[in-house]
Design an enzyme around this catalytic site. Sequence first.
Site, PDB file in Angstrom:
ATOM      1  N   ARG A  75      38.297  32.750  31.812  1.00 12.88           N
ATOM      2  CA  ARG A  75      39.038  33.624  31.059  1.00 12.88           C
ATOM      3  C   ARG A  75      39.856  34.571  31.894  1.00 12.88           C
ATOM      4  O   ARG A  75      39.803  34.635  33.094  1.00 12.88           O
ATOM      5  CB  ARG A  75      38.513  34.435  29.810  1.00 12.88           C
ATOM      6  CG  ARG A  75      37.640  35.396  30.537  1.00 12.88           C
ATOM      7  CD  ARG A  75      36.625  36.275  29.307  1.00 12.88           C
ATOM      8  NE  ARG A  75      36.305  37.375  29.877  1.00 12.88           N
ATOM      9  CZ  ARG A  75      35.005  38.084  29.548  1.00 12.88           C
ATOM     10  NH1 ARG A  75      34.324  37.540  28.710  1.00 12.88           N
ATOM     11  NH2 ARG A  75      34.698  39.259  29.957  1.00 12.88           N
ATOM     12  N   ASP A 117      32.578  29.443  36.495  1.00 15.04           N
ATOM     13  CA  ASP A 117      32.208  30.488  35.806  1.00 15.04           C
ATOM     14  C   ASP A 117      30.800  30.271  35.385  1.00 15.04           C
ATOM     15  O   ASP A 117      30.026  29.456  35.715  1.00 15.04           O
ATOM     16  CB  ASP A 117      33.293  30.432  34.589  1.00 15.04           C
ATOM     17  CG  ASP A 117      33.544  32.271  34.316  1.00 15.04           C
ATOM     18  OD1 ASP A 117      32.436  32.821  33.716  1.00 15.04           O
ATOM     19  OD2 ASP A 117      34.600  32.551  34.225  1.00 15.04           O
ATOM     20  N   ASP A 175      27.323  30.872  39.203  1.00 19.14           N
ATOM     21  CA  ASP A 175      26.821  32.171  38.979  1.00 19.14           C
ATOM     22  C   ASP A 175      27.200  32.751  40.499  1.00 19.14           C
ATOM     23  O   ASP A 175      26.473  32.436  41.358  1.00 19.14           O
ATOM     24  CB  ASP A 175      25.477  32.526  38.766  1.00 19.14           C
ATOM     25  CG  ASP A 175      25.215  33.991  38.802  1.00 19.14           C
ATOM     26  OD1 ASP A 175      25.931  34.799  39.382  1.00 19.14           O
ATOM     27  OD2 ASP A 175      24.046  34.282  38.246  1.00 19.14           O
ATOM     28  N   VAL A 176      28.206  33.759  40.798  1.00 19.18           N
ATOM     29  CA  VAL A 176      28.367  33.906  42.122  1.00 19.18           C
ATOM     30  C   VAL A 176      27.656  34.502  43.144  1.00 19.18           C
ATOM     31  O   VAL A 176      27.605  34.787  44.225  1.00 19.18           O
ATOM     32  CB  VAL A 176      30.018  34.608  42.237  1.00 19.18           C
ATOM     33  CG1 VAL A 176      31.212  33.982  41.610  1.00 19.18           C
ATOM     34  CG2 VAL A 176      29.805  36.090  41.446  1.00 19.18           C
ATOM     35  N   ASN A 214      37.426  35.661  42.351  1.00 22.32           N
ATOM     36  CA  ASN A 214      38.223  36.456  41.174  1.00 22.32           C
ATOM     37  C   ASN A 214      36.932  36.972  40.266  1.00 22.32           C
ATOM     38  O   ASN A 214      37.440  37.982  39.672  1.00 22.32           O
ATOM     39  CB  ASN A 214      38.977  35.368  40.285  1.00 22.32           C
ATOM     40  CG  ASN A 214      39.267  36.111  38.935  1.00 22.32           C
ATOM     41  OD1 ASN A 214      40.046  37.166  38.677  1.00 22.32           O
ATOM     42  ND2 ASN A 214      38.717  35.676  37.730  1.00 22.32           N
ATOM     43  N   TYR A 231      31.620  50.249  40.577  1.00 19.45           N
ATOM     44  CA  TYR A 231      32.575  49.252  40.851  1.00 19.45           C
ATOM     45  C   TYR A 231      33.571  49.766  41.977  1.00 19.45           C
ATOM     46  O   TYR A 231      33.806  48.800  42.502  1.00 19.45           O
ATOM     47  CB  TYR A 231      33.547  49.432  39.415  1.00 19.45           C
ATOM     48  CG  TYR A 231      34.572  48.220  39.253  1.00 19.45           C
ATOM     49  CD1 TYR A 231      34.195  47.031  38.807  1.00 19.45           C
ATOM     50  CD2 TYR A 231      35.844  48.762  39.306  1.00 19.45           C
ATOM     51  CE1 TYR A 231      35.410  45.977  38.768  1.00 19.45           C
ATOM     52  CE2 TYR A 231      37.129  47.920  39.452  1.00 19.45           C
ATOM     53  CZ  TYR A 231      36.775  46.661  38.895  1.00 19.45           C
ATOM     54  OH  TYR A 231      37.538  45.496  38.733  1.00 19.45           O
ATOM     55  N   LYS A 287      34.432  47.330  45.257  1.00 18.06           N
ATOM     56  CA  LYS A 287      35.740  46.600  45.454  1.00 18.06           C
ATOM     57  C   LYS A 287      36.300  47.375  46.981  1.00 18.06           C
ATOM     58  O   LYS A 287      37.165  46.472  47.715  1.00 18.06           O
ATOM     59  CB  LYS A 287      36.708  47.456  44.490  1.00 18.06           C
ATOM     60  CG  LYS A 287      36.510  46.618  42.884  1.00 18.06           C
ATOM     61  CD  LYS A 287      36.583  45.065  43.159  1.00 18.06           C
ATOM     62  CE  LYS A 287      36.338  44.596  41.726  1.00 18.06           C
ATOM     63  NZ  LYS A 287      36.492  42.889  41.643  1.00 18.06           N
ATOM     64  N   THR A 330      43.157  42.253  30.135  1.00 17.38           N
ATOM     65  CA  THR A 330      41.990  41.199  29.960  1.00 17.38           C
ATOM     66  C   THR A 330      40.880  41.636  29.376  1.00 17.38           C
ATOM     67  O   THR A 330      40.922  43.341  28.984  1.00 17.38           O
ATOM     68  CB  THR A 330      41.650  40.616  31.445  1.00 17.38           C
ATOM     69  OG1 THR A 330      40.878  41.769  32.067  1.00 17.38           O
ATOM     70  CG2 THR A 330      42.734  40.174  32.203  1.00 17.38           C
TER      71      THR A 330
HETATM   72  P1  NAD Z   1      37.545  39.187  32.578  1.00 15.74           P
HETATM   73  O1  NAD Z   1      36.271  40.213  32.152  1.00 15.74           O
HETATM   74  O2  NAD Z   1      38.266  38.812  31.486  1.00 15.74           O
HETATM   75  O3  NAD Z   1      37.090  37.923  33.478  1.00 15.74           O
HETATM   76  C1  NAD Z   1      35.829  38.149  34.495  1.00 15.74           C
HETATM   77  C2  NAD Z   1      35.444  36.755  34.482  1.00 15.74           C
HETATM   78  O4  NAD Z   1      34.226  36.717  35.502  1.00 15.74           O
HETATM   79  C3  NAD Z   1      34.863  36.192  33.332  1.00 15.74           C
HETATM   80  O5  NAD Z   1      35.312  34.999  33.094  1.00 15.74           O
HETATM   81  C4  NAD Z   1      33.241  36.196  33.765  1.00 15.74           C
HETATM   82  O6  NAD Z   1      32.649  35.280  32.901  1.00 15.74           O
HETATM   83  C5  NAD Z   1      33.411  36.158  35.111  1.00 15.74           C
HETATM   84  N1  NAD Z   1      32.034  36.429  35.765  1.00 15.74           N
HETATM   85  C6  NAD Z   1      31.228  37.641  35.613  1.00 15.74           C
HETATM   86  N2  NAD Z   1      30.208  37.429  36.089  1.00 15.74           N
HETATM   87  C7  NAD Z   1      30.218  36.402  37.091  1.00 15.74           C
HETATM   88  C8  NAD Z   1      29.285  35.533  37.564  1.00 15.74           C
HETATM   89  N3  NAD Z   1      28.211  36.502  38.108  1.00 15.74           N
HETATM   90  N4  NAD Z   1      29.419  34.350  38.153  1.00 15.74           N
HETATM   91  C9  NAD Z   1      30.617  33.761  37.842  1.00 15.74           C
HETATM   92  N5  NAD Z   1      31.664  34.246  36.992  1.00 15.74           N
HETATM   93  C10 NAD Z   1      31.399  35.649  36.620  1.00 15.74           C
HETATM   94  O7  NAD Z   1      38.106  40.488  33.640  1.00 15.74           O
HETATM   95  P2  NAD Z   1      39.504  40.077  34.468  1.00 15.74           P
HETATM   96  O8  NAD Z   1      40.365  41.281  34.239  1.00 15.74           O
HETATM   97  O9  NAD Z   1      40.109  38.697  34.244  1.00 15.74           O
HETATM   98  O10 NAD Z   1      38.784  40.307  35.799  1.00 15.74           O
HETATM   99  C11 NAD Z   1      39.168  39.394  37.087  1.00 15.74           C
HETATM  100  C12 NAD Z   1      38.926  39.943  38.408  1.00 15.74           C
HETATM  101  O11 NAD Z   1      39.967  41.122  38.418  1.00 15.74           O
HETATM  102  C13 NAD Z   1      37.744  40.740  38.460  1.00 15.74           C
HETATM  103  O12 NAD Z   1      37.234  40.901  39.943  1.00 15.74           O
HETATM  104  C14 NAD Z   1      37.999  42.364  38.285  1.00 15.74           C
HETATM  105  O13 NAD Z   1      36.983  43.236  38.913  1.00 15.74           O
HETATM  106  C15 NAD Z   1      39.112  42.558  38.588  1.00 15.74           C
HETATM  107  N6  NAD Z   1      40.291  43.550  38.436  1.00 15.74           N
HETATM  108  C16 NAD Z   1      40.367  43.595  36.859  1.00 15.74           C
HETATM  109  C17 NAD Z   1      41.241  44.556  36.524  1.00 15.74           C
HETATM  110  C18 NAD Z   1      41.520  44.750  35.021  1.00 15.74           C
HETATM  111  O14 NAD Z   1      42.080  46.049  34.594  1.00 15.74           O
HETATM  112  N7  NAD Z   1      41.392  43.932  34.044  1.00 15.74           N
HETATM  113  C19 NAD Z   1      41.746  45.576  37.466  1.00 15.74           C
HETATM  114  C20 NAD Z   1      41.389  45.461  38.605  1.00 15.74           C
HETATM  115  C21 NAD Z   1      40.555  44.165  39.008  1.00 15.74           C
END
Ligand code: NAD
Length: 256
Positions: free
Chosen positions: A16, A37, A58-59, A85, A148, A152, A183
């Site tokens: 997602r 995922d 699971d990463v 990601n 967090y 990062k 998201t």
């Molecule tokens: P999201 O929560 O929709 O997606 C995160 C995905 O990571 C999910 O599909 C989840 O199941 C998966 N995930 C979680 N733990 C996991 C694990 N242990 N192993 C494998 N997969 C796992 O959020 P997003 O916004 O799509 O996040 C994607 C990336 O972008 C992340 O690294 C997040 O930190 C980064 N990010 C997001 C934002 C934001 O505002 N949305 C801003 C900056 C950075």
Amino acid sequence: MGKLDGRVVIITGAARGQGEQEARLFRAEGAAVVVADVLDDQGESLAKEIGATYVHLDVGEEADWQAAVAAAKETYGRLDGLVNNAGILRFNTLADTPLDEFMQVVRVNQVGCFLGIKSVATELADGGTIVNTASYTGLTGMAAVGAYAATKHAVLGLTRVAALELADRGIRVNAMCPGAIDTAMSNPAQLDPNADAAEMTEALDGLYRKLVPLGRIGRPEEVARLALFLTCADSSYITGQPFVIDGGWLAGVSVV
Ligand code: NAD
């Protein structure tokens, strides 16, 4: 001609959000994609829809990484790219953050990125790419997201070191630093099946109108286009760098 024709890319957290949009765009640009995922149903259904391969990854688990890399090579015969990601976010002040919660965030965001780099380093074809997903908070502070932000910042350190260590094989390693992106992470209401997505995005745009110079929250499709740039030949002379994609949030403050 696609920008990723013939390339094989693993994308973590791709069931997602930003990872999903990256998987869709990379497929559209000709890549063979491994959707990885822990959300098996969503990941499998996306992979089926776009003609990709799904693996449970699971990463934070090194054995899962080995299996995912093996699956990519068995299915497609090679590996050219990784988008690290997957990530999680927890809100707490540092004083209130339980150690378990801090370590949970480190395990996914930081250890997950490290294991990804480690697992693909010797498996990537020469000229391959790694794109790590850091954050706006990898470059600046933000109250209540200490764990967090720490992870990062660490992702940027890993990015720079990996870029130096892998450059002799032409492997490029860069990082994306998104600001607020629409998201489930920044808007958990998206996970409610009865919620109106367009209405929620509009509400978020309203919230970010004052905070962000470009006046709205970012879209996951916009981050996917940056991931594509950093994975394809358009960025052939770029490695070791963080790329901010935040609508101008980090540019500074405005007093007018
Ligand atoms: P999201 O929560 O929709 O997606 C995160 C995905 O990571 C999910 O599909 C989840 O199941 C998966 N995930 C979680 N733990 C996991 C694990 N242990 N192993 C494998 N997969 C796992 O959020 P997003 O916004 O799509 O996040 C994607 C990336 O972008 C992340 O690294 C997040 O930190 C980064 N990010 C997001 C934002 C934001 O505002 N949305 C801003 C900056 C950075």
